[in-house]
Design an enzyme around this catalytic site. Structure first.
Site, mmCIF file in Angstrom:
data_model
loop_
_atom_site.group_PDB
_atom_site.id
_atom_site.type_symbol
_atom_site.label_atom_id
_atom_site.label_comp_id
_atom_site.label_asym_id
_atom_site.label_seq_id
_atom_site.Cartn_x
_atom_site.Cartn_y
_atom_site.Cartn_z
ATOM 1 N N GLY A 52 -1.727 5.971 -6.079
ATOM 2 C CA GLY A 52 -2.961 5.211 -6.232
ATOM 3 C C GLY A 52 -2.939 4.396 -7.514
ATOM 4 O O GLY A 52 -1.876 3.991 -7.987
ATOM 5 N N CYS A 53 -4.090 4.177 -8.082
ATOM 6 C CA CYS A 53 -4.193 3.391 -9.315
ATOM 7 C C CYS A 53 -3.296 3.977 -10.392
ATOM 8 O O CYS A 53 -3.378 5.163 -10.707
ATOM 9 C CB CYS A 53 -5.642 3.384 -9.797
ATOM 10 S SG CYS A 53 -5.863 2.679 -11.440
#
Length: 225
Positions: A52-53
């Site tokens: 993810g981020c």
């Protein structure tokens, strides 16, 4: 989504006082200790994690004892599209990823996997993590050695059989291509922007979960790149 919070770095910093702080990380799972432990020779090792981020992935690993650096970047595409703006289209093949250099005498690769799946990435989600959607936010393991690949494959099978997750494990092992370091304003983002709305809501709780679940691996100081 993070891309909505940060179309430009100026916009990201402008949001630094917004948003409530979260009280707990989402989808925290006490992942099992690996049955197949890593047998790595002495000397610093490198591995790539996509979860993810990259702000949160970098932030958690930067608080792990034995990690010497955690660099945010892009993996899976080519050099021409290895920019934040282009990868956020979701069509470049890149994943937001973090290049981790670590000392296996202090923390083994299998222990990094356990931490990663306990507090960083939900292995049951396809092409998304937290509030972010798109293939650039997929969770993936990118081993850089035969030993890492064997450990990663064994651990994913162990996770699937453990019953710790209610849905199937979909995280994949990806072949290493080339890692492209992200723009400077993404590096050490958590420590430089502790009041950013996204950091407060999604990423600080992950570090708190690391401290709570794995106190022997937790380092209070943030290792900077």
């Amino acid at each position: 989504m993070k891309r909505a919070l940060l179309p430009l770095v100026a916009a990201a910093l402008a949001l630094s006082s917004c948003g409530p702080a979260a009280t707990a990380a989402e989808n925290v799972v006490a992942a099992p200790a690996a049955k197949r432990t890593a047998n790595e020779r002495s000397g610093l090792k490198t591995a790539v994690f996509a979860g993810g981020c990259f702000w949160g992935v970098e932030g958690v690993f930067s608080h792990v004892k034995g990690v010497k650096s955690a660099v945010s970047g892009y993996h899976g595409g080519n050099a021409a599209t290895a920019t934040y703006k282009q990868t956020n289209t979701g069509v470049t093949g890149h994943a937001e990823a973090v290049l981790v250099r670590y000392d296996p005498k202090v923390v083994r690769y299998d222990q990094l996997l356990r931490i990663f799946f306990s507090v960083v990435a939900d292995p049951t989600l396809h092409n998304r993590q937290g509030p972010d959607r798109g293939s650039q936010y997929r969770a993936a393991l990118v081993p850089l050695s035969a030993e890492q690949r064997a450990v990663a494959a064994a651990y994913l099978k162990q996770m699937q059989a453990s019953g710790k997750w209610s849905r199937p494990i979909v995280t994949k092992i990806e072949r290493y291509r080339k890692f492209y370091k992200a723009e400077g304003y993404h590096q050490d983002f958590m420590i430089r922007n502790p009041h950013h709305a996204y950091i407060r809501r999604w990423d600080k709780p992950k570090v708190a979960a690391l401290k709570r679940l794995y106190p022997s691996h937790y380092r209070p100081t943030f290792v900077r790149n």
